[in-house]
Write a protein that holds these residues in place. Structure first.
Motif, mmCIF file in Angstrom:
data_model
loop_
_atom_site.group_PDB
_atom_site.id
_atom_site.type_symbol
_atom_site.label_atom_id
_atom_site.label_comp_id
_atom_site.label_asym_id
_atom_site.label_seq_id
_atom_site.Cartn_x
_atom_site.Cartn_y
_atom_site.Cartn_z
ATOM 1 N N GLN A 1 -52.860 -47.021 -29.254
ATOM 2 C CA GLN A 1 -53.175 -45.631 -29.564
ATOM 3 C C GLN A 1 -51.919 -44.764 -29.481
ATOM 4 O O GLN A 1 -51.705 -43.884 -30.321
ATOM 5 N N ARG A 2 -51.075 -45.028 -28.484
ATOM 6 C CA ARG A 2 -49.831 -44.276 -28.354
ATOM 7 C C ARG A 2 -48.901 -44.567 -29.527
ATOM 8 O O ARG A 2 -48.292 -43.660 -30.105
ATOM 9 N N ALA A 3 -48.812 -45.847 -29.932
ATOM 10 C CA ALA A 3 -47.969 -46.211 -31.070
ATOM 11 C C ALA A 3 -48.505 -45.604 -32.365
ATOM 12 O O ALA A 3 -47.732 -45.127 -33.203
ATOM 13 N N TYR A 4 -49.827 -45.600 -32.530
ATOM 14 C CA TYR A 4 -50.438 -45.000 -33.712
ATOM 15 C C TYR A 4 -50.111 -43.508 -33.797
ATOM 16 O O TYR A 4 -49.762 -42.998 -34.864
ATOM 17 N N ASN A 5 -50.222 -42.817 -32.685
ATOM 18 C CA ASN A 5 -49.927 -41.378 -32.685
ATOM 19 C C ASN A 5 -48.467 -41.114 -33.005
ATOM 20 O O ASN A 5 -48.146 -40.145 -33.709
ATOM 21 N N ALA A 6 -47.566 -41.971 -32.519
ATOM 22 C CA ALA A 6 -46.150 -41.799 -32.828
ATOM 23 C C ALA A 6 -45.886 -42.025 -34.314
ATOM 24 O O ALA A 6 -45.154 -41.256 -34.953
ATOM 25 N N ILE A 7 -46.490 -43.060 -34.884
ATOM 26 C CA ILE A 7 -46.315 -43.340 -36.308
ATOM 27 C C ILE A 7 -46.935 -42.239 -37.158
ATOM 28 O O ILE A 7 -46.360 -41.800 -38.150
ATOM 29 N N GLN A 8 -48.112 -41.780 -36.753
ATOM 30 C CA GLN A 8 -48.794 -40.729 -37.508
ATOM 31 C C GLN A 8 -47.995 -39.423 -37.502
ATOM 32 O O GLN A 8 -47.905 -38.739 -38.518
ATOM 33 N N SER A 9 -47.394 -39.095 -36.365
ATOM 34 C CA SER A 9 -46.611 -37.861 -36.315
ATOM 35 C C SER A 9 -45.326 -37.983 -37.118
ATOM 36 O O SER A 9 -44.829 -36.998 -37.664
ATOM 37 N N GLN A 10 -44.773 -39.207 -37.217
ATOM 38 C CA GLN A 10 -43.534 -39.387 -37.963
ATOM 39 C C GLN A 10 -43.776 -39.479 -39.467
ATOM 40 O O GLN A 10 -43.051 -38.878 -40.255
ATOM 41 N N TYR A 11 -44.790 -40.226 -39.875
ATOM 42 C CA TYR A 11 -44.986 -40.492 -41.296
ATOM 43 C C TYR A 11 -46.216 -39.823 -41.897
ATOM 44 O O TYR A 11 -46.463 -39.961 -43.088
ATOM 45 N N GLY A 12 -46.992 -39.141 -41.092
ATOM 46 C CA GLY A 12 -48.226 -38.537 -41.591
ATOM 47 C C GLY A 12 -47.960 -37.453 -42.608
ATOM 48 O O GLY A 12 -46.926 -36.778 -42.596
ATOM 49 N N GLY A 13 -48.893 -37.284 -43.502
ATOM 50 C CA GLY A 13 -48.752 -36.273 -44.546
ATOM 51 C C GLY A 13 -48.968 -34.882 -43.994
ATOM 52 O O GLY A 13 -49.563 -34.676 -42.953
ATOM 53 N N VAL A 14 -48.477 -33.914 -44.715
ATOM 54 C CA VAL A 14 -48.621 -32.519 -44.305
ATOM 55 C C VAL A 14 -49.646 -31.796 -45.174
ATOM 56 O O VAL A 14 -49.733 -30.587 -45.142
ATOM 57 N N GLY A 15 -50.386 -32.536 -45.951
ATOM 58 C CA GLY A 15 -51.360 -31.923 -46.837
ATOM 59 C C GLY A 15 -51.088 -32.344 -48.267
ATOM 60 O O GLY A 15 -50.402 -33.323 -48.530
ATOM 61 N N GLU A 16 -51.631 -31.599 -49.191
ATOM 62 C CA GLU A 16 -51.429 -31.924 -50.600
ATOM 63 C C GLU A 16 -50.025 -31.539 -51.036
ATOM 64 O O GLU A 16 -49.468 -30.540 -50.597
ATOM 65 N N ARG A 17 -49.496 -32.347 -51.925
ATOM 66 C CA ARG A 17 -48.182 -32.062 -52.485
ATOM 67 C C ARG A 17 -48.352 -31.247 -53.758
ATOM 68 O O ARG A 17 -49.356 -31.343 -54.442
ATOM 69 N N SER A 18 -47.318 -30.512 -54.080
ATOM 70 C CA SER A 18 -47.346 -29.769 -55.340
ATOM 71 C C SER A 18 -47.102 -30.740 -56.492
ATOM 72 O O SER A 18 -46.706 -31.892 -56.296
ATOM 73 N N ILE A 19 -47.312 -30.263 -57.703
ATOM 74 C CA ILE A 19 -47.110 -31.103 -58.883
ATOM 75 C C ILE A 19 -45.647 -31.510 -58.995
ATOM 76 O O ILE A 19 -45.325 -32.649 -59.306
ATOM 77 N N ARG A 20 -44.756 -30.577 -58.694
ATOM 78 C CA ARG A 20 -43.319 -30.877 -58.769
ATOM 79 C C ARG A 20 -42.930 -31.942 -57.740
ATOM 80 O O ARG A 20 -42.182 -32.875 -58.060
ATOM 81 N N GLU A 21 -43.418 -31.830 -56.526
ATOM 82 C CA GLU A 21 -43.092 -32.822 -55.497
ATOM 83 C C GLU A 21 -43.622 -34.197 -55.865
ATOM 84 O O GLU A 21 -42.944 -35.209 -55.660
ATOM 85 N N THR A 22 -44.833 -34.250 -56.424
ATOM 86 C CA THR A 22 -45.407 -35.523 -56.837
ATOM 87 C C THR A 22 -44.608 -36.132 -57.976
ATOM 88 O O THR A 22 -44.342 -37.337 -57.992
ATOM 89 N N ALA A 23 -44.213 -35.319 -58.950
ATOM 90 C CA ALA A 23 -43.416 -35.821 -60.065
ATOM 91 C C ALA A 23 -42.064 -36.322 -59.576
ATOM 92 O O ALA A 23 -41.590 -37.375 -60.020
ATOM 93 N N ASP A 24 -41.447 -35.597 -58.665
ATOM 94 C CA ASP A 24 -40.171 -36.045 -58.115
ATOM 95 C C ASP A 24 -40.321 -37.330 -57.318
ATOM 96 O O ASP A 24 -39.433 -38.177 -57.318
ATOM 97 N N LEU A 25 -41.449 -37.482 -56.650
ATOM 98 C CA LEU A 25 -41.696 -38.664 -55.832
ATOM 99 C C LEU A 25 -41.775 -39.916 -56.685
ATOM 100 O O LEU A 25 -41.227 -40.959 -56.322
#
Length: 102
Positions: free
Chosen positions: A68-92
């Motif tokens: 659980q501690r490792a999951y929380n660390a990974i989630q805080s590091q790589y977790g999304g911040v919400g929906e991306r804009s169209i420009r960010e998705t296209a750049d990705l």
């Protein structure tokens, strides 16, 4: 007994990592773990199955807490911040938007 002591210490360490309380003695999980460890600290081998069952349960809780501690660390590091804009998705994915210069 040495392996049981290591197991109890590792459980308490994981609880300390995940707890926001300063005093570990007031934590209800710590009280329960210590109560169970004292109840199963008999020296005779008459309750062998219960001791092995308690050791297995403690190992399971320890694995759960560390995972659980490792999951929380990974989630805080790589977790999304919400929906991306169209420009960010296209750049990705490497596309260019129609109004971008080529």
């Amino acid at each position: 007994m040495n392996s049981n002591l290591k197991l109890i210490r590792s459980l308490l360490r994981e609880i300390r990592y995940g707890s926001s309380e300063n005093q570990m003695r007031n934590n209800i999980m710590v009280k329960y773990i210590m109560e169970q460890a004292r109840a199963h600290s008999e020296t005779s081998e008459t309750m062998c199955k219960a001791r092995e069952e308690l050791e297995h349960l403690a190992n399971t809780y320890n694995c759960y807490l560390s995972s659980q501690r490792a999951y929380n660390a990974i989630q805080s590091q790589y977790g999304g911040v919400g929906e991306r804009s169209i420009r960010e998705t296209a750049d990705l994915v490497g596309f260019k938007l129609p109004h971008d210069p080529k």
